[in-house]
Design an enzyme around this catalytic site. Structure first.
Site, PDB file in Angstrom:
ATOM      1  CE  LYS A  83      -4.569   0.427   1.940  1.00  0.00           C
ATOM      2  NZ  LYS A  83      -5.365   0.402   3.175  1.00  0.00           N
TER       3      LYS A  83
HETATM    4  O1  G3P Z   1      -9.214   1.001   3.668  1.00  0.00           O
HETATM    5  C1  G3P Z   1      -9.181   2.305   4.112  1.00  0.00           C
HETATM    6  C2  G3P Z   1      -9.625   2.402   5.507  1.00  0.00           C
HETATM    7  O2  G3P Z   1      -8.806   1.656   6.333  1.00  0.00           O
HETATM    8  C3  G3P Z   1      -9.826   3.773   6.002  1.00  0.00           C
HETATM    9  O3  G3P Z   1     -11.034   3.768   6.611  1.00  0.00           O
HETATM   10  O4  G3P Z   1     -12.748   4.375   8.227  1.00  0.00           O
HETATM   11  O5  G3P Z   1     -10.372   5.130   8.574  1.00  0.00           O
HETATM   12  O6  G3P Z   1     -11.760   6.131   6.773  1.00  0.00           O
HETATM   13  P1  G3P Z   1     -11.493   4.933   7.604  1.00  0.00           P
END
Ligand code: G3P
Length: 217
Positions: A83
């Site tokens: 990533k």
């Molecule tokens: O895959 C991306 C994710 O981990 C981010 O999610 O909920 O932190 O915006 P969030």
């Protein structure tokens, strides 16, 4: 649609994989830090549970450092996808890693043009953070629709991952648009199974079956 689980928690990964519908895992530094375990040990354990793409994020901030760190992480297991954060340094690193045949997932994508750049650099995946866009009053799924159209126009092989998913409606809209991959937290995946009419229907079927069994006695 391929469904990935967005977590670094071993119990959640084991449970989600046991359902038979999860094909991969995505992690990020926040999710990994929540587990409070040595990074490599955790990643190797995840790789031993899931036979599919496991996204693991680099933390270097310059292209050279990302490539070096990425090569090291990628050497831990063949299913690892690196990533790499969106940006000039990230895209430079993706170009180099993809040329070496190392799989990448460009993360922190918030616009269709960023998704275009990820594909031009040869990324395997491009993660669009729909929930974080919704949080600031922009339609995250609209960005997914635009990026999907661009990818179709040029037959890019990069796959869009609908990420930062907050609720099952994100997954429904992703499915309607034909997004190839969705990564969702454990709780959102679990919620997809549920419907009150399913529970009521099952209760009735079982109660009626009991009645028949009592009649046959
Ligand atoms: O895959 C991306 C994710 O981990 C981010 O999610 O909920 O932190 O915006 P969030």
């Amino acid at each position: 649609m391929k469904i990935f689980v967005d977590t670094a928690n071993i119990e959640e990964i084991r449970e989600a994989v046991s359902w038979g519908i999860v094909q991969g895992v995505t992690t990020n530094p926040t999710l990994v830090s929540k587990e409070g375990r040595p990074f490599k040990e955790l990643v190797e354990e995840i790789c031993s549970i899931v036979d599919g793409p496991i996204s693991v994020e680099v933390t270097a901030t310059d292209a050279e450092g990302m490539v070096e760190e990425g090569r090291e992480i990628a050497s831990w297991h063949p299913n690892i996808v690196l990533k790499i954060p969106m940006g000039i340094e990230g895209i430079k690193a993706v170009k180099r890693l993809s040329t070496e045949g190392i799989k990448t997932n460009v993360t922190l994508i918030f616009s269709p043009n960023q998704a275009l750049l990820a594909a031009e650099a040869g990324a395997t995946y491009a993660s669009i953070f729909v929930g974080r866009l919704d949080d600031i009053g922009q339609d995250g799924m609209q960005v997914v629709a635009q990026a999907l159209q661009i990818y179709r126009n040029y037959s890019f092989s990069t796959e869009i991952i609908v990420a930062s998913v907050r609720h099952p409606m994100h997954i429904l809209r992703a499915g309607e648009m034909g997004a190839p991959v969705v990564t969702a937290p454990f709780k959102v995946l679990e919620a997809m199974f549920k419907h009150p009419l399913t529970d009521i229907g099952l209760q009735r079927f079982l109660a009626d079956w009991e009645k028949l069994k009592n009649l046959m006695k």
